[in-house]
Design an enzyme around this catalytic site. Structure first.
Site, PDB file in Angstrom:
ATOM      1  N   CYS A 146       0.525  -1.239   0.303  1.00 33.10           N
ATOM      2  CA  CYS A 146      -0.329   0.036   0.189  1.00 33.10           C
ATOM      3  C   CYS A 146       0.640   1.272   0.270  1.00 33.10           C
ATOM      4  O   CYS A 146      -0.090   2.288  -0.378  1.00 33.10           O
ATOM      5  CB  CYS A 146      -0.951   0.162   1.368  1.00 33.10           C
ATOM      6  SG  CYS A 146       0.163   0.498   2.841  1.00 33.10           S
ATOM      7  N   ASP A 147       2.080   1.171   0.964  1.00 32.27           N
ATOM      8  CA  ASP A 147       2.912   2.901   0.974  1.00 32.27           C
ATOM      9  C   ASP A 147       3.442   2.598  -0.562  1.00 32.27           C
ATOM     10  O   ASP A 147       3.777   4.026  -1.263  1.00 32.27           O
ATOM     11  CB  ASP A 147       3.393   2.212   1.873  1.00 32.27           C
ATOM     12  CG  ASP A 147       4.357   1.146   2.295  1.00 32.27           C
ATOM     13  OD1 ASP A 147       3.467   0.134   2.249  1.00 32.27           O
ATOM     14  OD2 ASP A 147       5.468   0.977   2.860  1.00 32.27           O
TER      15      ASP A 147
END
Length: 363
Positions: A146-147
């Site tokens: 996700c990052d």
């Protein structure tokens, strides 16, 4: 409607009372001083290769500090970083982490207008688009964690806007949506870090309280990435509403799980297991929420008290020398321990980005 208005007025009153107790922290000169102190301490304590993803987050904050303060010393540091890196991304062709530093190259390019500041990144992305990505069990898509949504999307959109090349915006839309479809939890309005943290994974993981695991820093970086994309996209861009709606959904959830000290815990849904407020996730949330208020996407009466508590909380993490403490070390989940002595360059970057938006608010 009357009930909603009454709640908003109460929140504004609480906000004003809270501001009076911490008035100094919201004065522009005080914010600028804190930003400079944190920037200069971090510049004196380098930790990673300058093209590393950690520095991608840090130097995004450094550029924001330059825009906020106009410091020539900070500008010199930005130029030295780019020249040392020869304005090149990291060596991994498809890896979003190695594209993060290019956000700052492109911001500097907009000031200096020197083509060598953007050509290496443009050439890398063109090659990436022409080269198939090798997928795997954990990484079924290009941006499988996700990052990554902070690392690459703002750089791609900046590149597309600077060169007036829609293909880079379309590439971002495609890869961003893949990550959304894979990792966004429709019930919690948060992102799993990667497939291993989804409940349908072969060995699902849960926190001690039985809740799903949602990493503060990972979701903070997602929100930071979204606002940096929105900052670039034209108002009439066909897919802009996707990013706006996602941002508002996440903002609502993040505001609900803020803790009493104004900060967020490393694991968002199990604060009891992680008692210390974490600087990098909290910093990115503060940055994103303040940006949302400043740009009319979030209701000021509702979210201003959230940002206010968060900024006070973030300032409590700053050590006397300017070091941003209570920053979780590098990792892929909430479990790494940290303390007031713990620092990382991305913790400073998050603080600087937060300050650059808090200073614009009407206090």
């Amino acid at each position: 409607m009357k009930k909603l208005l009454a709640v908003s007025l109460i929140l504004l009153l609480v906000c004003q009372l809270y501001a009076s107790d911490n008035a100094d922290l919201f004065k522009p000169k005080k914010i600028e001083k804190a930003m400079k102190k944190a920037t200069f301490w971090q510049l004196k304590h380098p930790k990673h290769k300058l093209y590393d993803w950690t520095n991608g987050a840090f130097y995004a904050g450094v550029f924001a500090a330059y825009e906020t303060t106009g410091s020539k010393k900070i500008w010199k540091a930005l130029m030295e970083m780019g020249e040392t890196n020869e304005w090149k991304p990291g060596p991994r062709l498809h890896h979003a982490d190695d594209h993060a530093i290019c956000q700052t190259y492109l911001d500097v390019y907009r000031v200096e207008k020197q083509e060598q500041m953007l050509i290496p990144f443009r050439d890398t992305i063109d090659k990436m688009m022409a080269t198939p990505y090798s997928t795997g069990k954990i990484r079924p898509i290009t941006w499988w964690w996700c990052d990554a949504l902070f690392m690459a999307p703002p750089a791609l959109v900046k590149l597309g806007e600077i060169l007036d090349e829609p293909k880079y915006l379309k590439l971002n839309d495609k890869l961003f949506k893949e990550t959304y479809d894979l990792l966004f939890d429709e019930e919690e309005n948060l992102f799993a870090r990667d497939m291993k943290y989804k409940t349908d994974w072969e060995e699902p993981r849960y926190e001690a309280n039985g809740k799903k695991i949602f990493w503060s820093r990972g979701n903070g970086w997602v929100m930071g990435g979204i606002v940096r994309v929105l900052e670039e996209l034209p108002a009439d861009y066909p897919n802009r509403s996707f990013y706006e709606k996602l941002f508002v959904r996440m903002a609502q959830r993040i505001a609900e799980i803020q803790q009493e000290d104004g900060l967020w815990r490393a694991s968002l849904l199990d604060p009891a297991s992680y008692p210390g407020g974490e600087a990098s996730g909290s910093g990115f949330f503060t940055y994103a929420l303040a940006w949302g208020i400043n740009n009319g996407l979030l209701d000021e009466a509702t979210y201003k008290p959230v940002v206010q508590k968060a900024w006070v909380g973030l300032n409590s993490l700053i050590q006397a020398d300017g070091r941003v403490g209570w920053t979780q070390p590098i990792g892929a989940d909430p479990r790494a321990n940290f303390s007031n002595a713990s620092w990382e360059v991305y913790g400073t970057g998050a603080f600087l980005l937060a300050g650059s938006e808090v200073i614009k608010m009407n206090w």
